[in-house]
Structure formats: C-alpha cells, structure tokens
Design a protein around this motif. Sequence first.
Motif, PDB file in Angstrom:
ATOM      1  N   ALA A  44     -41.825 -19.295-116.953  1.00  0.00           N
ATOM      2  CA  ALA A  44     -41.264 -20.649-116.802  1.00  0.00           C
ATOM      3  C   ALA A  44     -39.756 -20.566-116.966  1.00  0.00           C
ATOM      4  O   ALA A  44     -39.263 -20.121-118.001  1.00  0.00           O
ATOM      5  N   ARG A  45     -38.994 -20.993-115.933  1.00  0.00           N
ATOM      6  CA  ARG A  45     -37.535 -20.907-116.028  1.00  0.00           C
ATOM      7  C   ARG A  45     -36.864 -22.273-115.866  1.00  0.00           C
ATOM      8  O   ARG A  45     -35.705 -22.450-116.217  1.00  0.00           O
ATOM      9  N   TYR A  46     -37.589 -23.213-115.325  1.00  0.00           N
ATOM     10  CA  TYR A  46     -37.032 -24.555-115.110  1.00  0.00           C
ATOM     11  C   TYR A  46     -38.025 -25.606-115.576  1.00  0.00           C
ATOM     12  O   TYR A  46     -39.220 -25.347-115.685  1.00  0.00           O
ATOM     13  N   VAL A  47     -37.502 -26.806-115.843  1.00  0.00           N
ATOM     14  CA  VAL A  47     -38.345 -27.941-116.189  1.00  0.00           C
ATOM     15  C   VAL A  47     -38.102 -29.028-115.140  1.00  0.00           C
ATOM     16  O   VAL A  47     -36.958 -29.392-114.880  1.00  0.00           O
TER      17      VAL A  47
ATOM     18  N   GLU B 157     -36.064 -35.029-111.174  1.00  0.00           N
ATOM     19  CA  GLU B 157     -34.909 -34.360-111.759  1.00  0.00           C
ATOM     20  C   GLU B 157     -35.346 -33.008-112.304  1.00  0.00           C
ATOM     21  O   GLU B 157     -36.551 -32.698-112.323  1.00  0.00           O
ATOM     22  N   GLY B 158     -34.378 -32.233-112.742  1.00  0.00           N
ATOM     23  CA  GLY B 158     -34.734 -30.924-113.271  1.00  0.00           C
ATOM     24  C   GLY B 158     -33.647 -30.362-114.166  1.00  0.00           C
ATOM     25  O   GLY B 158     -32.477 -30.747-114.080  1.00  0.00           O
ATOM     26  N   LEU B 159     -34.056 -29.480-115.065  1.00  0.00           N
ATOM     27  CA  LEU B 159     -33.124 -28.767-115.934  1.00  0.00           C
ATOM     28  C   LEU B 159     -33.534 -27.305-115.961  1.00  0.00           C
ATOM     29  O   LEU B 159     -34.699 -26.974-115.706  1.00  0.00           O
ATOM     30  N   ARG B 160     -32.569 -26.440-116.246  1.00  0.00           N
ATOM     31  CA  ARG B 160     -32.934 -25.075-116.555  1.00  0.00           C
ATOM     32  C   ARG B 160     -33.614 -25.120-117.917  1.00  0.00           C
ATOM     33  O   ARG B 160     -33.322 -25.990-118.739  1.00  0.00           O
ATOM     34  N   LEU B 161     -34.511 -24.143-118.189  1.00  0.00           N
ATOM     35  CA  LEU B 161     -35.274 -24.194-119.441  1.00  0.00           C
ATOM     36  C   LEU B 161     -34.344 -24.187-120.668  1.00  0.00           C
ATOM     37  O   LEU B 161     -34.574 -24.931-121.629  1.00  0.00           O
ATOM     38  N   ASP B 162     -33.272 -23.376-120.597  1.00  0.00           N
ATOM     39  CA  ASP B 162     -32.388 -23.338-121.774  1.00  0.00           C
ATOM     40  C   ASP B 162     -31.661 -24.670-121.968  1.00  0.00           C
ATOM     41  O   ASP B 162     -31.379 -25.068-123.096  1.00  0.00           O
ATOM     42  N   GLU B 163     -31.368 -25.364-120.869  1.00  0.00           N
ATOM     43  CA  GLU B 163     -30.751 -26.689-120.995  1.00  0.00           C
ATOM     44  C   GLU B 163     -31.739 -27.672-121.630  1.00  0.00           C
ATOM     45  O   GLU B 163     -31.371 -28.504-122.462  1.00  0.00           O
TER      46      GLU B 163
ATOM     47  N   LEU C 100     -43.309 -27.455-116.165  1.00  0.00           N
ATOM     48  CA  LEU C 100     -42.568 -26.201-116.290  1.00  0.00           C
ATOM     49  C   LEU C 100     -42.821 -25.380-115.028  1.00  0.00           C
ATOM     50  O   LEU C 100     -43.976 -25.229-114.605  1.00  0.00           O
ATOM     51  N   VAL C 101     -41.736 -24.886-114.425  1.00  0.00           N
ATOM     52  CA  VAL C 101     -41.868 -24.184-113.148  1.00  0.00           C
ATOM     53  C   VAL C 101     -41.013 -22.921-113.142  1.00  0.00           C
ATOM     54  O   VAL C 101     -40.140 -22.730-113.999  1.00  0.00           O
ATOM     55  N   ALA C 102     -41.231 -22.085-112.130  1.00  0.00           N
ATOM     56  CA  ALA C 102     -40.508 -20.813-112.048  1.00  0.00           C
ATOM     57  C   ALA C 102     -39.218 -20.948-111.251  1.00  0.00           C
ATOM     58  O   ALA C 102     -38.237 -20.251-111.516  1.00  0.00           O
TER      59      ALA C 102
END
Lengths: 209, 317
Positions: B159-162, B189-195, B241-243
């Motif tokens: 999982a790298r993005y939300v 909308e979307g965020l990077r996982l760390d964001e 959660l997506v790649a």
Amino acid sequence: MPRIIRSGRNHVVVPWRGEVWIIALLGLLPAAVYFWYGAQDRLGPDPVNVFERWLGLWAVRFLVLTLLVTPLRVLAGYSLLRYRRMLGLLVFAYACLHVGTYVILDQQGNLGVLVQDITHRPFLLLGFVAFVLLSLLAATSTNWSMRRLGRQWGRLHRLVYGVALLVAVHFLMAFKTYNATSIGYAAILGMLVLWRVPDLWRKRMRRVP
Amino acid sequence: MARWSYPRPSPGEITPRSVWLGRRQMLAGAAVTAAEWGAGRASHAYGAGLHTRPGPFQATEKPTPLTDVTHYNNFYEFGLDKSDPATYSAAFQPRPWTLSVEGLVAHPRVWDLDQLIASMPMEERLYRMRCVEAWSMVIPWDGFALSELLRQAEPLGNARYVSFESVVRPDQMPGQRSGLDSLSWPYVEGLRLDEAMNPLTILAVGLYGEMLPNQNGAPVRLVVPWKYGFKGIKSITRIRLVADMPPTTWNRMSPDEYGFYANVNPEVDHPRWSQSSERVIGAGGFFGGGRKKTLMFNGYGEQVASMYAGMDLRTSY
C-alpha cells in the motif's frame, strides 16, 4: 419622455436634454451601492472579490447593451444610436473600476504581481488588452475626435468587436468550471459579433478596387 | 493516550442546538424572523456538542468567525457559489453514516461513524486553511488523526497511497444534478501513505466544538493543512489503500492547474493568478487590510518539508 422621430423605415429615439446623463448616473448605481456595502463590511466574508466580480459583470452587461444598438435598429427598426456613446462609456467606467479594484483593493498595488500577471497569465493579459483597447475607444469618443478622424473613426471603433471577444474569453476563464453565467454572456457576445461578420465582409470587399 | 468516552446518545439523536434554540425563542415569544429560522435549520446536525481536548499544532492566528467559516464554502455538490452550500444543504442527512476502510489493509472494516467517533481520541486542532483560490481562514477543527484509523486497519506492505471517495446523493445534493457546470462525481482525492500518516493529517467531524455543519462536509472530512483546501475531501464514505497514485477530482478537471500534491507553495503560481499572497477571510470590509503573504507549506514546513526532500515542487505541484 424621449421623442421618437420617423426616419425612413426607422424610428429614431431622441433623448430629451439631460436624459443621457441621468442614464449614466443610474448606470453607476450598481457600483455605488456595492461600494457602500463593501465599505461597511456588508459584502460577505470576501468583500473585495465580490466587488471585483460585480464590476466585471456590469462591464459585460453594458457591453452587451452597447452591441445590441445596431441589431435593434436593423432587425426591429428602433434606433437608440443617441444613447450608444453613454452606454460605451459606462462599459469603460466599469472596466476602470474593475481594474482599479483589482490593482488597489485586491493586490494592494503590488507591482511585481501585476507585471507577472501580464507577462505570465493569459487570463489577465486578455483582460488587460481589452482594457487598453477600451481606453483607446473612450479617449476617441468625443465629437471632436469623430470629426478629426473622419472615416477612420468608424474603422477604429470596430475594435469594440475585438474587445467583445477578449472579454468573452476572459469571463469564461474567470471560473474554475464551466458555468451558466459566463457561458451565457460569452455566447451572447459571440453572437453579437458573429451577426456583424457578413456586413464587415461586404465593407471590406467594397474597399477592394 | 487518554481516551475520551462518548456520551450515551449518538450525535444524530441529539437535537441540533439551532433547533432547540429556535424553539426556546419561539416559546419566549421572541421575534424570530422566517429567514433566521430557515438559516438555523440549514445546518442539520450542527449544534451537537463535541467533547474534545486541545491537540498539538495550534495556530497562533485569530480564528475566522464562525459565520464566515460556515457561509463561505467551496462544496460543488451543493452549487458553485460560495453561499450555495449553506443555502442548499439543509436536506442533506449526515446520519446514519458508514465509513469504509478497505483495499490493501489487513483489517478492512465498515465503520458506523458514531462508533468510530466514540472510539477515537478527539482533539481540537486550530489550523490555517489556504484555498487554491488565494484566500485563507483559520479554523478550529475537532477530529482525530487519520493515522490512528489507518494503523487499526494495518496497511499492507504494497500500500503506497490512500484514496478517498465522497458521497453521491443527487436527491440531497443539487450540484450533483446539474449537467453542464459540474465536476464528475463522486469527488475523489488521494494522499501518499506517508502524507496520510503524518500527525498533522486529521479526519474532522466537528468545528468550533460542535458537529460539522452540512456545508462544511458533514459528517466527516479530511483536513490536510499544508495543502490547498480542495485536498480536504468532504462527506467521506470510502477510504481505500492502493498501490498506485489514485485519480483526484480537480486534477482530472484541469491537470495543469491542480496537481496531485497541491502543497501550498507561494513560489509556484496558479496559471491564472499569483499564489504569493492570500486574502484573509473575515478581515472586515474593503479596508480591513485583509491580505497577507502565503507561507511555504502554509507554515507547516517543520512538520512536512522532509517528506518532499529531493522532489522538484515545480513539476510535482
């Protein structure tokens, strides 16, 4: 009341003394009312933006009215030519207020931003060019200029069609998405210019020896 | 961490304060105009109190007045005008509400929102909010860290993005019914996982200590204070959660104007206007002096700049 004089097929509407000036004052009323509201903090949470857009909208409205004068004469036989100069000057007045509000109230005179606007942002460049052209037309709107320029005056003032097209695109770009207001006004401006194309073409042909 | 236990009645059951206030006023025979009454009803669940404790990252600026926060909104589901959301959101029903956490997680779950609220540590965060349209507010949100919710779901290694998805209810959202002027729905909308895991990122369920008014994204919305406001997706139904980098609504609408990252950046201008400064909402009339310089990452650089180290923020705008 204005008099109506028949002239050939047309009904020419002739304003009485001072009527045109009363129209000018009435025309400025929307700006005055909103300025009063804004000074008193009654234009909502983002008053400068509301005022700026309000002035732009009224400039467009008076531009539409100005460009309607000729179709009204040709299609309906009523000539409001005697009112057209004041309508055009109202367009210019609102354009001045619109630009002035942007420069002074909104950007607070930040020259750096204003230079960037013209050099980097087509949206604002279009508006700026339209404003410069309008200034030229307003400056040459006197009887003296008309006499002085003669046949050239008519040709010069055809620039108003260019202004209409620039303003239409500027207005469309002022929103984040397509929307009924700007599409509606842009379409009306577009049609008012398009309607004149055959006539302009004929005038051009006539000049060819 | 101190857990705040939620009072018995669920927020949806509590009579909105505006309604009981209105009733009391009517009983007292006070002059309540029809307009005021209507405006009171416009914010549905608004008025139910939230018990929160002050969280970290409190802005030092003065909060924007509540009426401005609730009457100057971009929420295209209710219309294009800033006043449309307050005017046309009365029919929207923010309860019952489920929020699904799914995709590349070990424990997918469909949450009942009131249960989620009851189980999360609720905090108040006074955040600056910078809109991409170059205006700004300061808003006391009530909510919880998104990281808390994601940690419970346990994102998988790939999982790298939300990605976030908003509600679609044309019957309750007039902006979703019009054709020509609309975005494509649902709003995503979307965020990077760390964001998404950054401690600044919250899911807000209230503001000014009370349940979110409909026009502010009831019942649950994203708040990412170092990004432009449009990243703060409202009325969220689905978190996935997506790649791969997910599509985002404004980026789809106009990719050269709205990027995926949308970090507040005074150096990178919008194609149609400068981002170097911002109009302060609620500064008071024409001469309130309501313009100030925009800060890099909206002033949250200390907390977030490291996430973008080595990236060219001109191209990744």
